[in-house]
Motif scaffolding. Structure first.
Motif, PDB file in Angstrom:
ATOM      1  N   PRO A   1      13.989  11.950 -34.030  1.00  0.00           N
ATOM      2  CA  PRO A   1      14.689  11.837 -32.732  1.00  0.00           C
ATOM      3  C   PRO A   1      14.879  10.385 -32.300  1.00  0.00           C
ATOM      4  O   PRO A   1      15.944  10.016 -31.784  1.00  0.00           O
ATOM      5  CB  PRO A   1      13.761  12.589 -31.768  1.00  0.00           C
ATOM      6  N   ARG A   2      13.872   9.556 -32.529  1.00  0.00           N
ATOM      7  CA  ARG A   2      14.029   8.154 -32.135  1.00  0.00           C
ATOM      8  C   ARG A   2      14.961   7.409 -33.093  1.00  0.00           C
ATOM      9  O   ARG A   2      15.624   6.446 -32.688  1.00  0.00           O
ATOM     10  CB  ARG A   2      12.656   7.473 -32.043  1.00  0.00           C
ATOM     11  N   ILE A   3      15.002   7.828 -34.357  1.00  0.00           N
ATOM     12  CA  ILE A   3      15.954   7.195 -35.296  1.00  0.00           C
ATOM     13  C   ILE A   3      17.385   7.446 -34.803  1.00  0.00           C
ATOM     14  O   ILE A   3      18.215   6.529 -34.766  1.00  0.00           O
ATOM     15  CB  ILE A   3      15.764   7.744 -36.724  1.00  0.00           C
ATOM     16  N   ARG A   4      17.653   8.690 -34.395  1.00  0.00           N
ATOM     17  CA  ARG A   4      18.994   8.990 -33.873  1.00  0.00           C
ATOM     18  C   ARG A   4      19.325   8.094 -32.684  1.00  0.00           C
ATOM     19  O   ARG A   4      20.399   7.491 -32.618  1.00  0.00           O
ATOM     20  CB  ARG A   4      19.061  10.455 -33.409  1.00  0.00           C
TER      21      ARG A   4
ATOM     22  N   CYS B   1      16.325  18.356 -38.095  1.00  0.00           N
ATOM     23  CA  CYS B   1      15.412  18.095 -36.984  1.00  0.00           C
ATOM     24  C   CYS B   1      16.004  18.565 -35.647  1.00  0.00           C
ATOM     25  O   CYS B   1      17.125  18.199 -35.295  1.00  0.00           O
ATOM     26  CB  CYS B   1      15.102  16.598 -36.916  1.00  0.00           C
TER      27      CYS B   1
ATOM     28  N   ILE C   1      16.231  14.630 -41.358  1.00  0.00           N
ATOM     29  CA  ILE C   1      16.846  14.372 -40.048  1.00  0.00           C
ATOM     30  C   ILE C   1      17.900  15.432 -39.717  1.00  0.00           C
ATOM     31  O   ILE C   1      18.032  15.843 -38.563  1.00  0.00           O
ATOM     32  CB  ILE C   1      17.444  12.942 -39.980  1.00  0.00           C
TER      33      ILE C   1
END
Ligand code: FES
Ligand code: FES
Lengths: 759, 153
Positions: B136-139, A706, A703
């Motif tokens: 991106p969706r986890i963020r 990313c 992450i």
């Protein structure tokens, strides 16, 4: 199907014989049910009715839709269910979605169509005929498969027709019951309504009668303007299970009296171990049995134990003389075989426009550029390691597995222990990723282990180490590209040679070793021979180069390396010819409006051409693959800790966007997968054995690495494209182009981390 | 061995060297925590022990001190926890395999820092790999969960 018949059909049909083409593909509604029986007839409850292989309705109004493609995270169960729901006039929440049984009725036609060697935009007669012929192979062989980004497209007509036909039959039955004409009825929320009298009947109330109504011979599907579900993002049907940790995966199968296991396969491919000492392994507390595994996939041992941990420890303690490899044993040897093949191997030209030889013969030296590109083997590392559960009892085999090819699983796993396909049952679980990895090895091994402890189920989960070392790898490949530039800087000739193992031949070796490979493997030149660029002299040749190592389908297959070769070399041409990289593409693809539109869109989104701060650069790539036209821009920045990938812009023309939410997620996912590989992944060999083993030496993007994403979905082209794999190729190439621009030095070999660090 | 798992006292008959992950999965039958690597490198097996996120694949069950919470323990009275609700709202999972580990790590993060910055999210979540690339969706979901929690939902 017997083996000999299968072989005969395979041979015959792959030749695109005239007879097959003349047979054609049936049109009209019966196309969804014929030529196979409806597998739902079996096991129907008394108060349940089935209308076709995709729809089942109970008297209590429970509506079950069969989504016969494997859910591996691509949202396919939601999309396929939405096709049926749209035409059946039922909200998604009212449906139960099941994978359904393994059955030839669920063959994948589009996947076979795309095995034909014609570019996507070629609607010519020969290309259409060839696609049709390959499609009929799926019908004949009845291959139920999830792959090639084909599931949505394959289901688009079939599943909508299935919903529409069922709705038609329900309305007919209701009309009869109410004594009115069908034209006076409308449907809503799984109910048939007669407005004039205010009466209504639920689907469940008429289901049993409706199943007896003769299905219509032709159907009209809803116009796009009338779609309620399709074209809009839907809440995915599998989300609640996935945020609550529900036991839906292959590793989660739990059966009464179950044993646990794992495998330890020979790290030297294809060979039998010369000798083995199992005594230490057998002494581990909890070990039940260690059985030899001798299969077309490989040789080794299956460890059966009272718990997985005992099996893992015992597998580690197996000592063996694994033998010596009979294939290029280290990375230098692999490189040499590929380099020799590029220099002098026998090539098959899969695209040959103009006269390439003549164009280069009189070319002045300073107008010619040439470069070699290369990529390594790659593992898939799906998050859920390979696994399968099997039970052998009373001569029958039952399998629970994250299976991408359930019909093949049944055939080959059964064959491995002498059980006929008709006596094999498969339950397909959700899969923790696949990316092309889920083949048949895990179930074959589990079947052999289950036979050794007849009557008790065995759940065999591979360690990550086995999963990495015994992958079916993305092949290592090498490309040699040569261009002649004209006076205006545009290329007048482009000659590309690519040397890579044939994935199809390699897969045949491990699945049907007695069948010889079938002509040129189209994956070798995929995304090279079929790109929408007009160059007067344009040749793309494939050199199938066996490397001995098992290779398979890795997200985007041949496009995963060919796009990198092609698009990075186009940047070299642009530089040499004095063009902006995007402007060069625009000139070459001017006859393809769909391509131009995605390029213009992504350039606008990324503000291509605007001046960037010092130490920042952008790279671009385009690819037409799996039927979608994709342009991507990657922005990178130099930081003290290394290169930071800041942002990725993606524009993709998918023809018809069925579920924009899922498409956006898939394109992003594909790009992250490609960036992971381009940044830092490689599988290397030493002594014929893979050197990497787990995430510490085969990592993936995290992450903190990313980038931000911006995605635009376009719908200009008239045919629907796939999205599961289309985001990957351009991400790799655009990153390499960005880093080349940043550093002023060309990236021609992956992974980039060999030379440069990433932050 | 006696453990408290999701609020319940459970007696486990296992070799104390067995990793907590396999004791949970193979012996107790709790399947939320997943096996991804076995070497504390992917986070798929993340559970809370005494509120702290740990990689259960690498913690011998005999060394567990404190109550164990798995993803099965986050749902209270049939209601999803704020992190799970945010995950659902943002439609985070793809294959879903890594997600129980992701959710456990995010849950622990928000217990410690009510409104984390991007850097704090990166730090706390860097050990959880997602091969489907749902980052991106986890963020977005972590930000949303933080807002839900602050609003007392
Ligand atoms: S399985 Fe524990 S961190 Fe990967
Ligand atoms: S959702 Fe598939 S690994 Fe994360």
């Amino acid at each position: 199907m017997t083996m000999s018949r299968l072989r005969k059909i395979t041979r015959r049909v792959f030749l695109i014989g005239a007879a097959t083409v003349a047979g054609g593909v049936a049109v009209g509604y019966w196309y969804v049910t014929r030529p196979y029986a409806n597998p739902l007839e079996e096991g129907l409850a008394e108060d349940e009715a089935t209308f076709n292989p995709y729809v089942k309705i109970g008297s209590d109004n429970t509506i079950t839709v069969i989504a016969p493609r494997a859910e591996m995270g691509q949202g396919i169960s939601t999309t396929l269910a939405a096709f049926v729901a749209e035409e059946l006039d039922v909200p998604l929440e009212l449906l139960t979605v099941e994978h359904g049984p393994a059955s030839s009725a669920y063959y994948n036609e589009i996947m076979m169509e795309e095995s034909a060697p014609f570019p996507w935009w070629d609607d010519g007669v020969l290309a259409s005929l060839a696609r049709g012929a390959f499609g009929t192979v799926a019908t004949v062989l009845g291959i139920q498969a999830t792959g090639g980004s084909t599931s949505t497209r394959d289901g688009f007509d079939r599943m909508r027709q299935a919903g529409a036909a069922a709705r038609h039959m329900l309305v007919e039955a209701a009309a009869k019951r109410l004594g009115v004409s069908a034209s006076e009825l409308r449907t809503k929320n799984a109910t048939v309504v007669h407005d004039a009298s205010g009466r209504s009947l639920t689907y469940g109330e008429v289901a049993l009668d409706a199943a007896k109504v003769k299905p219509p011979s032709t159907l009209r599907l809803k116009d796009r303007a009338d779609w309620k579900l399709l074209g809009k993002p839907q809440k995915r049907v599998d989300m609640l299970a996935k945020v609550t940790g529900a036991p839906i995966f292959g590793v989660d199968v739990l059966l009464p009296d179950m044993l646990f296991g794992t495998v330890k396969m020979n790290p030297v491919y294809w060979q039998k171990p010369r000798s083995a000492d199992l005594s230490k392994a057998e002494a581990v507390k909890g070990v039940v049995k260690i059985v030899p595994l001798e299969t077309t996939y490989g040789h080794g041992f299956g460890v059966i134990a009272e718990n997985t941990w005992a099996a893992f420890r015992a597998a580690e303690l197996i000592e063996a003389d694994w033998g010596t490899p009979d294939y290029p044993a280290d990375t230098a040897a692999v490189d040499k075989v590929l380099s020799d093949a590029i220099a002098s191997g026998a090539a098959t030209a899969m695209r040959d426009d103009g006269n390439v030889n003549a164009a280069f013969a009189d070319a002045p030296q300073d107008r010619v550029i040439e470069a070699d590109y290369s990529v390594p083997f790659l593992a898939h590392t799906c998050m859920e390691p390979q696994c399968a559960t099997a039970l052998f009892k009373d001569g029958r085999l039952e399998i629970w597995a994250p299976a991408q090819l359930p019909t093949l699983v049944e055939y080959l796993s059964g064959a491995a222990i002498g059980v006929e396909m008709k006596d094999v049952t498969t339950h397909t679980t959700s899969m923790g990723g696949s990316f092309g990895r889920r083949e048949v090895d895990a179930t074959i091994y589990a079947a052999i282990m289950a036979k050794a402890v007849e009557g008790r189920p065995v759940k065999a989960i591979w360690t990550r180490e086995e999963d990495v070392r015994h992958d079916t790898f993305r092949p290592a490949a090498r490309g040699r590209l040569r261009a002649r530039l004209g006076e205006d800087g545009l290329p007048t000739a482009l000659d590309i040679r690519v040397a890579v193992p044939s994935i199809f031949a390699n897969m045949m070796r491990r699945t049907f070793p007695s069948i010889s490979p079938l002509g040129a493997d189209v994956t070798v030149t995929q995304a090279l021979r079929d790109q929408p660029y007009a160059i007067p002299n344009y040749r793309v040749s494939g050199i199938e180069t066996d490397l001995g190592v098992p290779v398979g389908f890795w997200r985007s297959v041949g496009a995963s390396f060919n796009c990198f070769f092609h698009e990075c070399f186009l940047d070299e041409i642009a530089q040499q010819g004095g063009f902006d990289p995007i402007e060069l593409r625009r000139r070459l693809m001017k006859d393809f409006p769909a391509a131009l539109a995605v390029v213009d869109k992504v350039a606008e989104m990324a503000r291509w051409g605007e001046k960037l701060p010092q130490g920042t650069a952008k790279g671009f790539a385009f690819s037409l693959c799996f039927g979608s036209w994709v342009g991507e821009v990657v922005q990178v920045k130099d930081t003290p800790a290394g290169i930071r990938i800041e942002k990725v812009w993606i524009a993709a023309d998918v023809g018809t966007a069925i579920d924009p939410g899922i498409i956006e997620a898939q394109l992003t996912s594909g790009a992250v997968y490609g960036l992971s590989a381009a940044m830092g992944q490689e599988i290397t060999l030493s002594g014929g054995q893979v050197e990497q083993s787990n995430f510490h030496d085969f990592d993936a993007m995290r992450i903190n690495q990313c980038p931000d994403f911006e995605v635009a979905i376009l719908e200009n082209h008239h045919k629907m494209g796939g999205v599961g794999e289309s985001g990957t190729p351009c991400a790799i190439a655009a990153l390499a182009n960005a880093v080349s621009a940043l550093k002023g030095e060309r990236i021609r070999a992956l992974p980039i981390s060999k030379d440069l660090a990433f932050a | 061995m006696n453990l408290t798992i999701n609020g319940q006292a459970i007696e486990i008959d296992a070799d104390p060297d067995m990793p907590l992950l396999w004791a949970l999965r193979d012996i107790v039958g709790i399947l939320g925590p997943k096996f991804g690597c076995g070497i504390a490198a992917c986070g798929a097996c993340t559970v809370l022990v005494g509120g702290t996120p740990v990689r259960s694949c690498s913690l011998p069950v005999g060394l567990v001190e404190g109550a164990v919470t798995t993803i099965e323990g986050l749902v209270k009275g049939g209601v999803l926890s704020p992190v799970q609700q945010a995950w659902l709202d943002e439609q985070v999972p793809q294959c879903g395999y890594c997600q129980s580990g992701q959710i456990m790590s995010a849950h622990a993060l928000l217990e410690e820092i009510a409104d984390p910055t991007n850097e704090e999210i990166d730090d706390a979540m860097g050990g959880n790999m997602c091969r489907c690339g749902t980052y991106p969706r986890i963020r977005a979901a972590i930000k949303k969960a933080a807002a839900l929690k602050l609003a007392g939902k």
